[in-house]
Write a protein that holds these residues in place. Structure first.
Motif, PDB file in Angstrom:
ATOM      1  N   GLU A  23       0.820  -1.205   0.000  1.00 13.35           N
ATOM      2  CA  GLU A  23       0.000   0.000   0.000  1.00 13.35           C
ATOM      3  C   GLU A  23       0.852   1.251   0.000  1.00 13.35           C
ATOM      4  O   GLU A  23       1.872   1.314   0.665  1.00 13.35           O
ATOM      5  CB  GLU A  23      -0.893   0.018   1.237  1.00 13.35           C
ATOM      6  N   SER A  24       0.367   2.244  -0.727  1.00 14.12           N
ATOM      7  CA  SER A  24       0.990   3.558  -0.703  1.00 14.12           C
ATOM      8  C   SER A  24      -0.012   4.556  -0.138  1.00 14.12           C
ATOM      9  O   SER A  24      -0.019   4.814   1.055  1.00 14.12           O
ATOM     10  CB  SER A  24       1.465   3.952  -2.108  1.00 14.12           C
ATOM     11  N   CYS A  25      -0.929   5.078  -0.946  1.00 13.97           N
ATOM     12  CA  CYS A  25      -1.810   6.159  -0.487  1.00 13.97           C
ATOM     13  C   CYS A  25      -2.755   5.745   0.635  1.00 13.97           C
ATOM     14  O   CYS A  25      -3.251   6.604   1.370  1.00 13.97           O
ATOM     15  CB  CYS A  25      -2.601   6.738  -1.651  1.00 13.97           C
ATOM     16  N   GLY A  27      -1.805   3.807   3.147  1.00 18.75           N
ATOM     17  CA  GLY A  27      -0.987   3.766   4.353  1.00 18.75           C
ATOM     18  C   GLY A  27      -1.226   2.595   5.281  1.00 18.75           C
ATOM     19  O   GLY A  27      -1.053   2.725   6.487  1.00 18.75           O
ATOM     20  N   VAL A  49       3.968  -1.148   3.590  1.00 17.12           N
ATOM     21  CA  VAL A  49       3.537   0.232   3.392  1.00 17.12           C
ATOM     22  C   VAL A  49       4.717   0.947   2.762  1.00 17.12           C
ATOM     23  O   VAL A  49       5.754   1.147   3.409  1.00 17.12           O
ATOM     24  CB  VAL A  49       3.105   0.905   4.706  1.00 17.12           C
ATOM     25  N   TYR A  51       5.171   4.175   1.043  1.00 14.57           N
ATOM     26  CA  TYR A  51       4.678   5.503   0.690  1.00 14.57           C
ATOM     27  C   TYR A  51       5.657   6.232  -0.226  1.00 14.57           C
ATOM     28  O   TYR A  51       5.261   6.833  -1.209  1.00 14.57           O
ATOM     29  CB  TYR A  51       4.438   6.284   1.984  1.00 14.57           C
ATOM     30  N   THR A  98      -1.784   2.394  -5.210  1.00 11.34           N
ATOM     31  CA  THR A  98      -0.986   3.607  -5.294  1.00 11.34           C
ATOM     32  C   THR A  98      -1.860   4.695  -5.896  1.00 11.34           C
ATOM     33  O   THR A  98      -2.552   4.457  -6.884  1.00 11.34           O
ATOM     34  CB  THR A  98       0.311   3.387  -6.102  1.00 11.34           C
ATOM     35  N   ARG A 143      -9.564   7.280   0.155  1.00 12.79           N
ATOM     36  CA  ARG A 143      -8.867   6.140   0.759  1.00 12.79           C
ATOM     37  C   ARG A 143      -9.847   4.999   1.061  1.00 12.79           C
ATOM     38  O   ARG A 143      -9.528   3.829   0.823  1.00 12.79           O
ATOM     39  CB  ARG A 143      -8.121   6.582   2.012  1.00 12.79           C
TER      40      ARG A 143
END
Length: 160
Positions: A23-25, A27, A49, A51, A98, A143
């Protein structure tokens, strides 16, 4: 999200599969939804994670040239993130997210609310699928929609 996470867990358990997330956005919001379920250790292997772009490269093996050519918010990066999570785990299924949750960071090509997803499976002959979506709303709404989409995509892949 709890209902989707529970459904995914039942499907993964029935197949004897483990899940990894990248996961990026979001979090870690997918991992949080999953680990809120008692017994999820039976089907959730690990979460990454990542980011920052450096984390995507170091932890998941995303190619720096892919980031340079397509940007972090792209289906190409989402695919590499999912494949990296599959490769760097013991899971049989991996998902990635992302995107640009906002309120800043959007561009004309990638406005706020743009999110890319990847799902990778089959450790012996890895396969991957991706998609790009655009969600409306504030950061919290974007999100939440991203988490639901990622879980729903994983559920779809688990059905026989």
């Amino acid at each position: 999200m709890g209902r989707l996470a529970r459904e995914l867990g039942m499907l993964l358990a029935a197949r004897g599969w483990m899940l990894a997330t990248a996961e990026s956005c979001t979090g870690g919001a997918v991992a949080e939804a999953i680990t809120a379920i008692a017994g999820s250790s039976g089907w959730f292997e690990r979460g990454f994670v990542t980011y920052a772009n450096a984390a995507k490269i170091e932890m998941l093996g995303v190619d720096p040239l892919t980031l340079e050519r397509h940007g972090a918010v792209s289906e190409a990066v989402a695919r590499e993130m999912a494949l990296g999570a599959l490769t760097h785990s013991q899971a049989e299924l991996a998902l990635s997210i992302t995107g640009i949750a906002g309120p800043d960071g959007g561009t004309p090509d990638k406005p706020v609310g743009t999110v890319c997803f990847g799902w990778a499976w089959d450790r012996t002959r890895p396969r991957v699928r991706s998609e790009r979506r655009h969600f409306a709303g504030d950061r919290i709404a974007v999100r939440a929609q991203a988490v639901r989409t990622a879980l729903s995509g994983a559920i779809a892949l688990c059905h026989p």
